[in-house]
Design a protein around this motif. Structure first.
Motif, PDB file in Angstrom:
ATOM      1  N   LEU A  58     -28.319  -6.075 127.445  1.00  0.00           N
ATOM      2  CA  LEU A  58     -28.966  -5.580 126.231  1.00  0.00           C
ATOM      3  C   LEU A  58     -28.119  -4.578 125.464  1.00  0.00           C
ATOM      4  O   LEU A  58     -28.072  -4.613 124.233  1.00  0.00           O
ATOM      5  N   VAL A  59     -27.481  -3.647 126.189  1.00  0.00           N
ATOM      6  CA  VAL A  59     -26.750  -2.564 125.534  1.00  0.00           C
ATOM      7  C   VAL A  59     -25.376  -2.358 126.161  1.00  0.00           C
ATOM      8  O   VAL A  59     -25.116  -2.776 127.289  1.00  0.00           O
ATOM      9  N   VAL A  60     -24.529  -1.689 125.400  1.00  0.00           N
ATOM     10  CA  VAL A  60     -23.186  -1.363 125.862  1.00  0.00           C
ATOM     11  C   VAL A  60     -22.915   0.110 125.543  1.00  0.00           C
ATOM     12  O   VAL A  60     -23.391   0.641 124.548  1.00  0.00           O
ATOM     13  N   GLY A  61     -22.183   0.772 126.430  1.00  0.00           N
ATOM     14  CA  GLY A  61     -21.738   2.138 126.204  1.00  0.00           C
ATOM     15  C   GLY A  61     -22.815   3.204 126.178  1.00  0.00           C
ATOM     16  O   GLY A  61     -22.732   4.117 125.357  1.00  0.00           O
ATOM     17  N   PRO A  62     -23.807   3.147 127.067  1.00  0.00           N
ATOM     18  CA  PRO A  62     -24.828   4.197 127.021  1.00  0.00           C
ATOM     19  C   PRO A  62     -24.252   5.561 127.402  1.00  0.00           C
ATOM     20  O   PRO A  62     -23.341   5.651 128.226  1.00  0.00           O
ATOM     21  N   TYR A  63     -24.769   6.597 126.769  1.00  0.00           N
ATOM     22  CA  TYR A  63     -24.366   7.964 127.114  1.00  0.00           C
ATOM     23  C   TYR A  63     -25.469   8.934 126.725  1.00  0.00           C
ATOM     24  O   TYR A  63     -26.390   8.580 125.998  1.00  0.00           O
ATOM     25  N   LEU A  64     -25.354  10.146 127.240  1.00  0.00           N
ATOM     26  CA  LEU A  64     -26.301  11.211 126.916  1.00  0.00           C
ATOM     27  C   LEU A  64     -25.788  11.973 125.707  1.00  0.00           C
ATOM     28  O   LEU A  64     -24.625  12.367 125.670  1.00  0.00           O
ATOM     29  N   ALA A  65     -26.655  12.174 124.742  1.00  0.00           N
ATOM     30  CA  ALA A  65     -26.297  12.917 123.528  1.00  0.00           C
ATOM     31  C   ALA A  65     -27.211  14.127 123.399  1.00  0.00           C
ATOM     32  O   ALA A  65     -28.410  14.040 123.668  1.00  0.00           O
ATOM     33  N   ASP A  66     -26.652  15.241 122.981  1.00  0.00           N
ATOM     34  CA  ASP A  66     -27.439  16.442 122.763  1.00  0.00           C
ATOM     35  C   ASP A  66     -28.447  16.212 121.645  1.00  0.00           C
ATOM     36  O   ASP A  66     -28.156  15.530 120.662  1.00  0.00           O
ATOM     37  N   ALA A  67     -29.626  16.782 121.817  1.00  0.00           N
ATOM     38  CA  ALA A  67     -30.684  16.676 120.816  1.00  0.00           C
ATOM     39  C   ALA A  67     -31.572  17.913 120.912  1.00  0.00           C
ATOM     40  O   ALA A  67     -31.480  18.680 121.866  1.00  0.00           O
TER      41      ALA A  67
END
Length: 101
Positions: A58-67
């Motif tokens: 389904l997805v590529v390159g998941p990462y955690l982003a600041d929010a």
């Protein structure tokens, strides 16, 4: 000394279209940043990232982003993530300009 954990969201790109998507609380991939799950616990963030990384079809390159929490849900805290919320540029430049010729 370790750095204090700041709230995060999980983001990735949809495999087929390349669109930016965000992982929601109910395990959907949404195109809307404000629908993302705002994660305030570091261990939970790592588990959600592992869950996202397992979705290779389904997805590529998941990462955690600041929010941060905003009035309508999570908001980006970095210009890169703000830019990603707007989607691709729709005017010709770079490779896009070469294809238009």
């Amino acid at each position: 000394m370790s750095r204090r954990f700041t709230p995060k969201i999980v983001t990735a790109n949809r495999l087929r279209e390349g669109d930016v998507v965000y992982l929601t609380v109910d395990d959907r991939w949404s195109a809307f940043h404000h629908e993302a799950e705002l994660i305030e616990d570091e261990a939970h963030a790592q588990l959600r990232l592992l869950h996202a990384a397992a979705q290779k079809l389904l997805v590529v390159g998941p990462y955690l982003a600041d929010a941060r929490l905003g009035p309508n849900g999570p908001e980006p805290t970095h210009f890169r993530e703000e830019f990603r919320t707007r989607g691709p540029s729709n005017y010709n430049h770079g490779k896009q300009a070469d294809l238009a010729s």
